[in-house]
Design a protein around this motif. Structure first.
Motif, PDB file in Angstrom:
ATOM      1  N   LEU A   5       0.821  -1.195   0.000  1.00 55.63           N
ATOM      2  CA  LEU A   5       0.000   0.000   0.000  1.00 55.63           C
ATOM      3  C   LEU A   5       0.864   1.258   0.000  1.00 55.63           C
ATOM      4  N   VAL A   6       1.937   1.220   0.785  1.00 60.32           N
ATOM      5  CA  VAL A   6       2.850   2.363   0.846  1.00 60.32           C
ATOM      6  C   VAL A   6       3.501   2.606  -0.511  1.00 60.32           C
ATOM      7  N   VAL A   7       3.976   1.519  -1.135  1.00 55.59           N
ATOM      8  CA  VAL A   7       4.626   1.620  -2.451  1.00 55.59           C
ATOM      9  C   VAL A   7       3.641   2.143  -3.488  1.00 55.59           C
ATOM     10  N   HIS A   8       2.391   1.628  -3.432  1.00 53.38           N
ATOM     11  CA  HIS A   8       1.373   2.050  -4.389  1.00 53.38           C
ATOM     12  C   HIS A   8       1.044   3.532  -4.215  1.00 53.38           C
ATOM     13  N   THR A   9       0.896   3.962  -2.976  1.00 54.15           N
ATOM     14  CA  THR A   9       0.600   5.361  -2.694  1.00 54.15           C
ATOM     15  C   THR A   9       1.738   6.262  -3.164  1.00 54.15           C
ATOM     16  N   TYR A  10       2.973   5.812  -2.940  1.00 55.63           N
ATOM     17  CA  TYR A  10       4.142   6.589  -3.360  1.00 55.63           C
ATOM     18  C   TYR A  10       4.168   6.736  -4.881  1.00 55.63           C
ATOM     19  N   SER A  11       3.878   5.649  -5.587  1.00 50.93           N
ATOM     20  CA  SER A  11       3.919   5.700  -7.055  1.00 50.93           C
ATOM     21  C   SER A  11       2.832   6.607  -7.613  1.00 50.93           C
ATOM     22  N   PRO A 244      23.347  11.939  -6.678  1.00 53.42           N
ATOM     23  CA  PRO A 244      22.751  12.358  -7.955  1.00 53.42           C
ATOM     24  C   PRO A 244      21.529  13.248  -7.727  1.00 53.42           C
ATOM     25  N   ALA A 245      21.314  14.172  -8.629  1.00 52.43           N
ATOM     26  CA  ALA A 245      20.147  15.054  -8.551  1.00 52.43           C
ATOM     27  C   ALA A 245      18.886  14.261  -8.889  1.00 52.43           C
ATOM     28  N   PRO A 246      17.721  14.724  -8.457  1.00 53.50           N
ATOM     29  CA  PRO A 246      16.483  13.974  -8.685  1.00 53.50           C
ATOM     30  C   PRO A 246      16.057  13.967 -10.148  1.00 53.50           C
ATOM     31  N   SER A 247      15.548  12.823 -10.585  1.00 54.05           N
ATOM     32  CA  SER A 247      14.953  12.734 -11.918  1.00 54.05           C
ATOM     33  C   SER A 247      13.572  13.372 -11.878  1.00 54.05           C
ATOM     34  N   MET A 248      12.928  13.492 -13.028  1.00 57.94           N
ATOM     35  CA  MET A 248      11.580  14.057 -13.050  1.00 57.94           C
ATOM     36  C   MET A 248      10.606  13.258 -12.176  1.00 57.94           C
ATOM     37  N   PRO A 249      10.582  11.918 -12.279  1.00 62.25           N
ATOM     38  CA  PRO A 249       9.686  11.158 -11.401  1.00 62.25           C
ATOM     39  C   PRO A 249       9.994  11.377  -9.919  1.00 62.25           C
ATOM     40  N   GLU A 250      11.260  11.411  -9.557  1.00 64.57           N
ATOM     41  CA  GLU A 250      11.627  11.637  -8.153  1.00 64.57           C
ATOM     42  C   GLU A 250      11.220  13.037  -7.703  1.00 64.57           C
ATOM     43  N   CYS A 253       7.654  13.060  -6.999  1.00 66.67           N
ATOM     44  CA  CYS A 253       7.395  12.331  -5.754  1.00 66.67           C
ATOM     45  C   CYS A 253       7.829  13.126  -4.529  1.00 66.67           C
ATOM     46  N   LYS A 254       8.134  14.396  -4.745  1.00 64.59           N
ATOM     47  CA  LYS A 254       8.428  15.345  -3.665  1.00 64.59           C
ATOM     48  C   LYS A 254       9.690  14.992  -2.883  1.00 64.59           C
ATOM     49  N   GLU A 255      10.713  14.497  -3.627  1.00 57.48           N
ATOM     50  CA  GLU A 255      11.969  14.140  -2.978  1.00 57.48           C
ATOM     51  C   GLU A 255      12.954  15.312  -2.915  1.00 57.48           C
ATOM     52  N   CYS A 256      12.555  16.451  -3.485  1.00 60.39           N
ATOM     53  CA  CYS A 256      13.430  17.638  -3.442  1.00 60.39           C
ATOM     54  C   CYS A 256      12.699  18.759  -2.713  1.00 60.39           C
ATOM     55  N   PRO A 257      13.105  19.105  -1.508  1.00 58.17           N
ATOM     56  CA  PRO A 257      12.392  20.144  -0.759  1.00 58.17           C
ATOM     57  C   PRO A 257      12.632  21.553  -1.287  1.00 58.17           C
ATOM     58  N   ARG A 258      13.847  21.818  -1.805  1.00 58.92           N
ATOM     59  CA  ARG A 258      14.189  23.160  -2.279  1.00 58.92           C
ATOM     60  C   ARG A 258      15.116  23.075  -3.492  1.00 58.92           C
TER      61      ARG A 258
END
Length: 365
Positions: A5-11, A244-250, A253-258
């Motif tokens: 469920l966590v993985v699905h929600t993240y995707s 490495p810098a975040p890809s578009m999908p990352e 997925c809100k992995e870059c705060p600023r």
């Protein structure tokens, strides 16, 4: 089950915006294609004016997801001119999200529709998008010496002669900087040493060809070069190693705060047109970028780590600049999906539009 469920929600954080952005492409292309046909009997300036408005609408929708939806904070060091200008945008290159950063700056100058890209040749095979980027005024180049300089010069010169507003985005490194690809970094540094240039640590050695062609083809049309240095917060390990810098999908997925953006405007009159001097000038600009990134990642003062020198200003993007575009494009798409005839048109636009685009962009680069 909980893990699934966590993985699905993240995707879903990625798939929801990706579905909207890709799903509205056929409706956008049909709208643009209609205007392209109607404008064949009109002056080129009129076609480009509405094309820029259409492109601004689509990219505003993209920015809704990459900025408003993700909640990322944009920190800008330096002053962006209030008035629109004809410029070449030069930046360091580390991930696919770098293309979105150019849009983020352009919309703050009300120049989003004027953004055009110098892209690597393989991207012309993107369904629908590969063709449209070329139609919008972008140019495809190869990393080797085999790309058609004449085609790029002709396209940019023609647009400048027609008075087309220009916000041309170029990443002179060509290849994305990834701290985990040690061999790529080593090869780039070896090339710099061989050519008698300063060795860079946090960027790759810039290649001058595409930038110089653009400057040569549009010199009298340009006002400035925007020298932009980008750093993504969250890319520094606890150990002090750069990630490495975040890809578009990352990113979605809100992995870059600023995102920290250092902006410097260089007047076109200050840039040497001669190839040898221009090469030196470009490398010196990347030496400045390298020092900025060294401060960002390696400062001994913890208060100065993960920020550029100087005052950074938080620059939020108002929903009024992005949400209307989402509503319009979704509104254009729904009628296609809700009827049998519309669904046929929708699918055929994807299929035949892609095939036609591939033929066109190869015949007329």
């Amino acid at each position: 089950m909980l893990l699934s469920l966590v993985v699905h929600t993240y995707s879903l954080r990625y798939w929801f915006p990706a579905t909207i952005m890709l799903g509205t492409a056929p409706a956008y292309m049909l709208s643009w294609g209609t205007w392209r046909l109607l404008s064949t009997v009109l002056p080129a300036r009129m076609y480009h004016k509405l094309d820029d408005r259409l492109y601004s609408m689509y990219q505003s929708m993209v920015l809704f997801f990459f900025e408003n939806y993700t909640g990322v904070e944009i920190i800008i060091y330096g002053d962006i001119p209030k008035n629109k200008e004809n410029v070449i945008y030069v930046s360091n290159h580390q991930c696919t999200a770098d293309w979105i950063i150019a849009d983020m700056l352009a919309i703050r100058q009300s120049a989003l529709g004027h953004v055009r890209y110098v892209l690597k040749d393989g991207l012309k095979w993107l369904p629908l998008y590969g063709w449209y980027f070329s139609q919008h005024g972008g140019a495809y180049v190869k990393r080797s010496a085999k790309f058609s300089e004449l085609a790029m010069k002709k396209k940019l010169f023609t647009q400048s002669q027609s008075g087309v507003p220009m916000y041309l985005v170029i990443f002179p490194e060509g290849t994305r900087y990834n701290p985990e690809l040690k061999n790529v970094i080593a090869d780039s540094q070896a090339f710099a040493t061989k050519e008698g240039l300063a060795v860079l640590k946090h960027t790759l050695t810039p290649r001058m060809k595409a930038s110089h062609i653009a400057l040569e083809a549009m010199g009298g049309h340009l006002d400035a070069v925007y020298d932009v240095t980008v750093a993504y917060e969250g890319t520094l390990e606890v150990s002090g190693q750069r990630k490495p810098a975040p890809s578009m999908p990352e990113f979605l997925c809100k992995e870059c705060p600023r995102v920290h953006i250092h902006f410097d405007r260089v007047d076109i009159k200050e840039i040497p047109p001669e190839p040898l001097f221009f090469r030196r000038w470009l490398h010196e600009r990347f030496e400045i970028k390298d020092r900025l990134l060294t401060d960002f990642y390696e400062s001994e003062d913890e208060d100065k780590t993960c920020r550029f020198p100087g005052e950074g200003k938080h620059s939020p993007l108002n929903l009024s600049k992005t949400l209307p575009s989402v509503v319009i494009l979704v509104g254009l798409t729904l009628p296609l999906l809700l009827t049998e005839t519309g669904r046929k048109v929708y699918v055929r636009t994807w299929v035949y539009g892609t095939l036609l685009g591939w033929l066109w962009v190869n015949a007329f680069p």
